[in-house]
Scaffold this motif. Structure first.
Motif, PDB file in Angstrom:
ATOM      1  N   VAL A 191       5.050   5.811  -3.028  1.00 30.39           N
ATOM      2  CA  VAL A 191       3.890   6.537  -3.538  1.00 30.39           C
ATOM      3  C   VAL A 191       3.241   7.324  -2.401  1.00 30.39           C
ATOM      4  N   ALA A 192       2.616   8.431  -2.762  1.00 33.49           N
ATOM      5  CA  ALA A 192       2.009   9.335  -1.779  1.00 33.49           C
ATOM      6  C   ALA A 192       0.804   8.685  -1.114  1.00 33.49           C
ATOM      7  N   PRO A 193       0.489   9.094   0.122  1.00 33.87           N
ATOM      8  CA  PRO A 193      -0.510   8.385   0.919  1.00 33.87           C
ATOM      9  C   PRO A 193      -1.934   8.460   0.390  1.00 33.87           C
ATOM     10  N   HIS A 194      -2.291   9.506  -0.359  1.00 28.46           N
ATOM     11  CA  HIS A 194      -3.669   9.661  -0.794  1.00 28.46           C
ATOM     12  C   HIS A 194      -3.957   8.991  -2.125  1.00 28.46           C
ATOM     13  N   THR A 199       0.852  -1.185   0.000  1.00 27.23           N
ATOM     14  CA  THR A 199       0.000   0.000   0.000  1.00 27.23           C
ATOM     15  C   THR A 199       0.896   1.245   0.000  1.00 27.23           C
ATOM     16  N   PRO A 200       0.317   2.438  -0.166  1.00 37.59           N
ATOM     17  CA  PRO A 200       1.155   3.636  -0.041  1.00 37.59           C
ATOM     18  C   PRO A 200       1.915   3.687   1.287  1.00 37.59           C
ATOM     19  N   ALA A 201       1.267   3.305   2.383  1.00 38.70           N
ATOM     20  CA  ALA A 201       1.967   3.286   3.675  1.00 38.70           C
ATOM     21  C   ALA A 201       3.109   2.280   3.661  1.00 38.70           C
ATOM     22  N   GLY A 202       2.892   1.128   3.036  1.00 40.41           N
ATOM     23  CA  GLY A 202       3.919   0.095   3.001  1.00 40.41           C
ATOM     24  C   GLY A 202       5.001   0.323   1.971  1.00 40.41           C
ATOM     25  N   SER A 203       4.759   1.243   1.035  1.00 36.26           N
ATOM     26  CA  SER A 203       5.754   1.473  -0.017  1.00 36.26           C
ATOM     27  C   SER A 203       7.040   2.082   0.521  1.00 36.26           C
ATOM     28  N   GLN A 204       7.010   2.563   1.770  1.00 37.78           N
ATOM     29  CA  GLN A 204       8.229   3.113   2.392  1.00 37.78           C
ATOM     30  C   GLN A 204       9.026   2.037   3.135  1.00 37.78           C
TER      31      GLN A 204
END
Length: 262
Positions: free
Chosen positions: A177-180, A161-166
């Motif tokens: 990717v950005a959170p929204h 997910t965006p949160a997991g992409s970091q």
């Protein structure tokens, strides 16, 4: 501050008993000092209560908060930066803002993950298929909206997910990717190719299939082993309810909070 707005604030604190988690006793004391009522328990017990807010002491506690579907904004303490975490040293001030309902909010998209033999699991960060033994290659197919996006041989694959992409996905070579955004990133783990692809796909209907397995393949969700996946088994992810995060001036993160308001 209006005392009536804080006296009845019930704050659930998820205690995941992780060795590196913040001290839940200190967090509960901070809630009491702020005029709230702390309840320290496991996530499933807290999910049955009428909470005004929650506190997740560490990443494992936050994952349990997500899986239990606790319906309250959560203040993450000492979690990954992409979840707007509060450092433990600043937790007292952040908790006071949450108890007083003087906090902002942000959301993080979550996934409903389905696989053979398990009940659906709610994921916050990532879904990983990986061979249980080192250097044992399997073959995988990635589909989005029932169309083949990629087929590859690798030790595994991370869908984030965006949160997991970091997190783990980034370490494996994925985009951040950005959170929204309503997308997922997918990246092979140790691919059997010189110039391997990775992908960004819409998050509405994504599947991973084990096409060939030379060893046991483990399904891990948010870094926790869930089950074994066999040849031709399909792991499906679809959007789930968003997680609401309590954001205070002490919250940190890789993006300005204004970027998350859309």
């Amino acid at each position: 501050m209006d005392e009536s707005t804080t006296a009845d604030a019930v704050v659930g604190i998820v205690d995941a008993t992780a060795a590196d988690a913040p001290d839940v006793t200190a967090l509960a004391t901070a809630v009491e000092r702020a005029g709230g009522t702390p309840v320290v328990d496991d996530a499933r017990a807290l999910a049955t209560m009428d909470l005004d807010a929650g506190i997740a002491a560490g990443d494992r506690a936050l994952v349990e908060f997500v899986r239990a579907r606790i319906d309250a904004p959560v203040l993450p303490v000492e979690t990954t930066p992409s979840t707007r975490s509060v450092p433990a040293d600043d937790a007292d001030d952040a908790i006071a803002a949450v108890v007083a309902r003087e906090h902002d909010t942000a959301t993080r998209r979550t996934l409903a993950v389905n696989a053979p033999g398990i009940d659906p699991v709610r994921a916050l960060a990532d879904v990983t298929l990986v061979t249980s033994e080192p250097a044992r290659i399997s073959e995988y197919t990635l589909r989005a909206n029932d169309r083949i996006v990629g087929q590859f041989r690798a030790d595994g694959v991370v869908l984030a997910t965006p949160a997991g992409s970091q997190g783990y996905a980034r370490a494996a070579g994925s985009h951040v990717v950005a959170p929204h955004t309503s997308v997922l990133t997918a990246v092979p783990i140790a691919p059997f190719a010189t110039n391997a692809d990775d992908w960004v796909v819409p998050d509405d209907d994504v599947t991973l299939t084990v096409e060939r397995d030379e060893g046991d393949v483990s399904l891990r969700i948010d870094d926790t082993h869930v089950t074994r996946i066999g040849h031709r088994d399909v792991v499906e992810s679809t959007p789930d309810d968003s997680l609401t995060i309590a954001v205070t001036p002490q919250s940190t993160g890789p993006w300005p909070h204004a970027l998350e308001k859309h």
